[in-house]
Design a protein around this motif. Structure first.
Motif, PDB file in Angstrom:
ATOM      1  N   ALA A 171      11.043  -7.440  -5.424  1.00 15.35           N
ATOM      2  CA  ALA A 171      11.078  -5.973  -5.439  1.00 15.35           C
ATOM      3  C   ALA A 171      10.744  -5.453  -6.830  1.00 15.35           C
ATOM      4  CB  ALA A 171      12.453  -5.474  -4.997  1.00 15.35           C
ATOM      5  N   MET A 172      11.232  -6.125  -7.891  1.00 14.09           N
ATOM      6  CA  MET A 172      10.914  -5.720  -9.261  1.00 14.09           C
ATOM      7  C   MET A 172       9.415  -5.868  -9.540  1.00 14.09           C
ATOM      8  SD  MET A 172      13.365  -4.582 -11.224  1.00 14.09           S
ATOM      9  CE  MET A 172      12.910  -5.038 -12.891  1.00 14.09           C
ATOM     10  N   THR A 173       8.851  -6.967  -8.998  1.00 17.85           N
ATOM     11  CA  THR A 173       7.417  -7.176  -9.189  1.00 17.85           C
ATOM     12  C   THR A 173       6.612  -6.048  -8.569  1.00 17.85           C
ATOM     13  OG1 THR A 173       7.681  -9.563  -9.246  1.00 17.85           O
ATOM     14  CG2 THR A 173       5.488  -8.744  -8.742  1.00 17.85           C
ATOM     15  N   LEU A 174       6.990  -5.665  -7.327  1.00 19.27           N
ATOM     16  CA  LEU A 174       6.288  -4.570  -6.652  1.00 19.27           C
ATOM     17  C   LEU A 174       6.482  -3.249  -7.390  1.00 19.27           C
ATOM     18  CD1 LEU A 174       7.141  -5.488  -2.950  1.00 19.27           C
ATOM     19  CD2 LEU A 174       4.927  -5.692  -4.098  1.00 19.27           C
ATOM     20  N   ALA A 175       7.684  -3.030  -7.891  1.00 18.48           N
ATOM     21  CA  ALA A 175       7.942  -1.790  -8.606  1.00 18.48           C
ATOM     22  C   ALA A 175       7.124  -1.732  -9.899  1.00 18.48           C
ATOM     23  CB  ALA A 175       9.443  -1.678  -8.926  1.00 18.48           C
ATOM     24  N   THR A 176       7.007  -2.876 -10.574  1.00 19.18           N
ATOM     25  CA  THR A 176       6.226  -2.917 -11.812  1.00 19.18           C
ATOM     26  C   THR A 176       4.751  -2.653 -11.551  1.00 19.18           C
ATOM     27  OG1 THR A 176       7.767  -4.527 -12.745  1.00 19.18           O
ATOM     28  CG2 THR A 176       5.607  -4.373 -13.780  1.00 19.18           C
ATOM     29  N   ARG A 177       4.203  -3.272 -10.474  1.00 16.81           N
ATOM     30  CA  ARG A 177       2.806  -3.019 -10.112  1.00 16.81           C
ATOM     31  C   ARG A 177       2.575  -1.551  -9.795  1.00 16.81           C
ATOM     32  NH1 ARG A 177       1.688  -8.124  -6.000  1.00 16.81           N
ATOM     33  NH2 ARG A 177       1.763  -9.775  -7.580  1.00 16.81           N
ATOM     34  N   LYS A 178       3.499  -0.961  -9.042  1.00 13.59           N
ATOM     35  CA  LYS A 178       3.346   0.455  -8.698  1.00 13.59           C
ATOM     36  C   LYS A 178       3.383   1.327  -9.951  1.00 13.59           C
ATOM     37  CE  LYS A 178       3.230  -0.080  -4.216  1.00 13.59           C
ATOM     38  NZ  LYS A 178       2.030   0.261  -3.411  1.00 13.59           N
ATOM     39  N   ALA A 179       4.240   0.937 -10.871  1.00 15.08           N
ATOM     40  CA  ALA A 179       4.345   1.721 -12.104  1.00 15.08           C
ATOM     41  C   ALA A 179       3.083   1.616 -12.939  1.00 15.08           C
ATOM     42  CB  ALA A 179       5.549   1.240 -12.917  1.00 15.08           C
ATOM     43  N   ALA A 180       2.504   0.384 -12.985  1.00 18.33           N
ATOM     44  CA  ALA A 180       1.277   0.197 -13.767  1.00 18.33           C
ATOM     45  C   ALA A 180       0.097   0.914 -13.149  1.00 18.33           C
ATOM     46  CB  ALA A 180       0.984  -1.299 -13.888  1.00 18.33           C
ATOM     47  N   ALA A 181       0.096   1.008 -11.782  1.00 17.22           N
ATOM     48  CA  ALA A 181      -1.028   1.642 -11.098  1.00 17.22           C
ATOM     49  C   ALA A 181      -0.947   3.150 -11.098  1.00 17.22           C
ATOM     50  CB  ALA A 181      -1.109   1.130  -9.650  1.00 17.22           C
ATOM     51  N   GLY A 216       0.797  -1.221   0.000  1.00 18.90           N
ATOM     52  CA  GLY A 216       0.000   0.000   0.000  1.00 18.90           C
ATOM     53  C   GLY A 216       0.822   1.261   0.000  1.00 18.90           C
ATOM     54  N   ARG A 217       2.115   1.157  -0.154  1.00 18.07           N
ATOM     55  CA  ARG A 217       2.971   2.337  -0.071  1.00 18.07           C
ATOM     56  C   ARG A 217       3.377   2.828  -1.445  1.00 18.07           C
ATOM     57  NH1 ARG A 217       7.415   1.182   4.457  1.00 18.07           N
ATOM     58  NH2 ARG A 217       7.782   3.391   3.969  1.00 18.07           N
ATOM     59  N   ALA A 218       3.654   4.128  -1.544  1.00 19.16           N
ATOM     60  CA  ALA A 218       3.983   4.740  -2.829  1.00 19.16           C
ATOM     61  C   ALA A 218       5.431   4.447  -3.207  1.00 19.16           C
ATOM     62  CB  ALA A 218       3.759   6.252  -2.774  1.00 19.16           C
ATOM     63  N   LEU A 219       5.710   4.496  -4.483  1.00 20.68           N
ATOM     64  CA  LEU A 219       7.075   4.339  -4.973  1.00 20.68           C
ATOM     65  C   LEU A 219       7.908   5.558  -4.611  1.00 20.68           C
ATOM     66  CD1 LEU A 219       6.450   2.973  -8.568  1.00 20.68           C
ATOM     67  CD2 LEU A 219       7.574   1.758  -6.704  1.00 20.68           C
ATOM     68  N   PRO A 220       9.193   5.375  -4.553  1.00 19.80           N
ATOM     69  CA  PRO A 220      10.065   6.550  -4.397  1.00 19.80           C
ATOM     70  C   PRO A 220       9.921   7.467  -5.610  1.00 19.80           C
ATOM     71  CG  PRO A 220      11.261   4.477  -4.009  1.00 19.80           C
ATOM     72  CD  PRO A 220       9.932   4.116  -4.564  1.00 19.80           C
ATOM     73  N   GLN A 221      10.666   8.553  -5.626  1.00 18.02           N
ATOM     74  CA  GLN A 221      10.682   9.517  -6.734  1.00 18.02           C
ATOM     75  C   GLN A 221       9.321  10.169  -6.917  1.00 18.02           C
ATOM     76  OE1 GLN A 221      11.983   7.156 -10.022  1.00 18.02           O
ATOM     77  NE2 GLN A 221      14.003   6.739  -9.158  1.00 18.02           N
ATOM     78  N   GLY A 222       8.668  10.510  -5.790  1.00 20.94           N
ATOM     79  CA  GLY A 222       7.424  11.264  -5.874  1.00 20.94           C
ATOM     80  C   GLY A 222       6.258  10.467  -6.359  1.00 20.94           C
ATOM     81  N   GLY A 223       6.363   9.121  -6.368  1.00 18.41           N
ATOM     82  CA  GLY A 223       5.233   8.291  -6.769  1.00 18.41           C
ATOM     83  C   GLY A 223       5.094   8.136  -8.259  1.00 18.41           C
ATOM     84  N   GLU A 224       6.063   8.701  -9.026  1.00 19.42           N
ATOM     85  CA  GLU A 224       5.965   8.578 -10.479  1.00 19.42           C
ATOM     86  C   GLU A 224       6.525   7.236 -10.931  1.00 19.42           C
ATOM     87  OE1 GLU A 224       7.929  11.801 -12.270  1.00 19.42           O
ATOM     88  OE2 GLU A 224       6.571  13.325 -11.487  1.00 19.42           O
ATOM     89  N   ALA A 225       5.910   6.595 -11.882  1.00 22.22           N
ATOM     90  CA  ALA A 225       6.374   5.310 -12.389  1.00 22.22           C
ATOM     91  C   ALA A 225       7.630   5.496 -13.214  1.00 22.22           C
ATOM     92  CB  ALA A 225       5.291   4.680 -13.255  1.00 22.22           C
ATOM     93  N   PRO A 226       8.595   4.590 -13.069  1.00 25.04           N
ATOM     94  CA  PRO A 226       9.818   4.702 -13.866  1.00 25.04           C
ATOM     95  C   PRO A 226       9.483   4.685 -15.343  1.00 25.04           C
ATOM     96  CG  PRO A 226      10.046   3.059 -12.122  1.00 25.04           C
ATOM     97  CD  PRO A 226       8.610   3.442 -12.164  1.00 25.04           C
TER      98      PRO A 226
END
Length: 334
Positions: free
Chosen positions: A323-333, A284-294
């Motif tokens: 960690a990559m899986t979580l980063a990908t989900r955050k980016a897609a969302a 449930g937490r936001a990605l680094p870099q201001g929440g913007e998807a890579p």
């Protein structure tokens, strides 16, 4: 000992005391539907198709008709007396409403239905044939009246159901046809016939009931199938969410659930499983870099590294792949 062949419904009806007899007078040749038709061109001593003789009294039959208070059905080819024994249709094409004695003949007044008038107009039937119950060689009560096509012998009265065996039915043959012992009495045969008739169901009712049963069975099967599919889906998705299995083996477990025994086994297997890896706590937490998807793989890898570092700092280390899986989900969302 050779078992006699079963007799026809006509012969069974006659064995039960019902006699079919055709009168001498034909119907009008012009195809008209007369108000009165002849049942017996003469009363007194008459002869049936198989050579038996009966006493016919107009007074007796008229008195029985008045006592019953029922109109007599007029049908085609004795359907009332033969087809009904096998559960077939026996529609009336007219109704006999009154009897009279006219010039020595016994006649019946007919209220013709449209189908009866059409058959007569087309000149498809030219002769009449009454059926009656007999006792001790005398006609005691009329049963029905039929339209028939042709007499059995030229110049002789038109006999009902011309052709076929002319041998009188014996009680032994009738008993065998009814599934009784050869020595069964007439009373036993009549009782069996009555039971068969009472226990029969009209074909239309049977077909409708069968169709309804098949429809209900189909509905029930559909409900059971949907409930089972929901059970399997819930079981597999629950295991995935609890991290007891990984998505790569999902189809394998679905295949195992194809049978009831397999489904029960998978349920017990999942119940004894523990999660393959603990949760990261980062869903449930936001990605680094201001929440913007890579925007490219390099940034995505950097985001994954940041997630992995944060998980390690929280005391819940995770692999780089997760960690990559979580980063990908955050980016897609995002």
């Amino acid at each position: 000992m050779t078992t006699p062949a079963p007799r026809s419904p006509l012969e069974l009806a006659e064995a039960a005391g019902l006699v079919l007899f055709s009168g001498l007078s034909a119907l009008p040749a012009d195809g008209s539907a007369p108000d009165w038709i002849t049942l017996f061109p003469k009363t007194g001593r008459v002869q049936t198709r198989d050579g038996r003789t009966f006493e016919v009294s107009a007074a007796t039959l008229m008195a029985a008709f008045r006592e019953d208070g029922l109109d007599l059905p007029v049908d085609v080819n004795h359907a009332t007396d033969t087809a009904a024994l096998l559960g077939g249709r026996a529609d009336a094409i007219g109704w006999g409403t009154a009897l009279r004695e006219h010039d020595g003949a016994l006649q019946i007044k007919v209220d013709w239905l449209e189908e009866g008038r059409a058959l007569l107009a087309a000149r498809k039937y030219r002769y009449t044939s009454p059926s009656f119950f007999q006792a001790n060689g005398s006609a005691v009560r009329l049963k029905a009246v039929a339209l028939v096509t042709s007499p059995a012998l030229g110049g002789q009265p038109a006999l009902a159901h011309a052709g076929g065996s002319q041998e009188p039915s014996t009680m032994k043959t009738i008993a065998t046809a009814l599934g009784l012992a050869e020595g069964a009495s007439e009373a036993e045969c009549l009782s069996t016939l009555a039971a068969l008739k009472a226990g029969s169901v009209p074909k239309a009712v049977h077909d409708e009931t069968l169709a309804q049963l098949q429809a209900r069975t189909g509905e029930l099967d559909g409900i059971k199938k949907a409930a089972r599919e929901a059970r399997v889906t819930g079981l597999i998705e629950g295991a995935l969410k609890a991290r007891k299995i990984v998505p790569a083996v999902r189809d394998h477990y679905v295949a195992l659930c194809a049978t009831d025994a397999g489904l029960d086994t998978v349920e017990k297997l999942f119940a004894g499983m523990t999660p393959a890896m603990p949760g990261s706590g980062l869903d449930g937490r936001a990605l680094p870099q201001g929440g913007e998807a890579p925007a490219d793989p390099v940034l995505l890898a950097a985001a994954a590294q940041a997630i992995q570092d944060e998980a390690k700092a929280a005391g819940r280390p995770i692999g780089f792949g997760e960690a990559m899986t979580l980063a990908t989900r955050k980016a897609a969302a995002a």
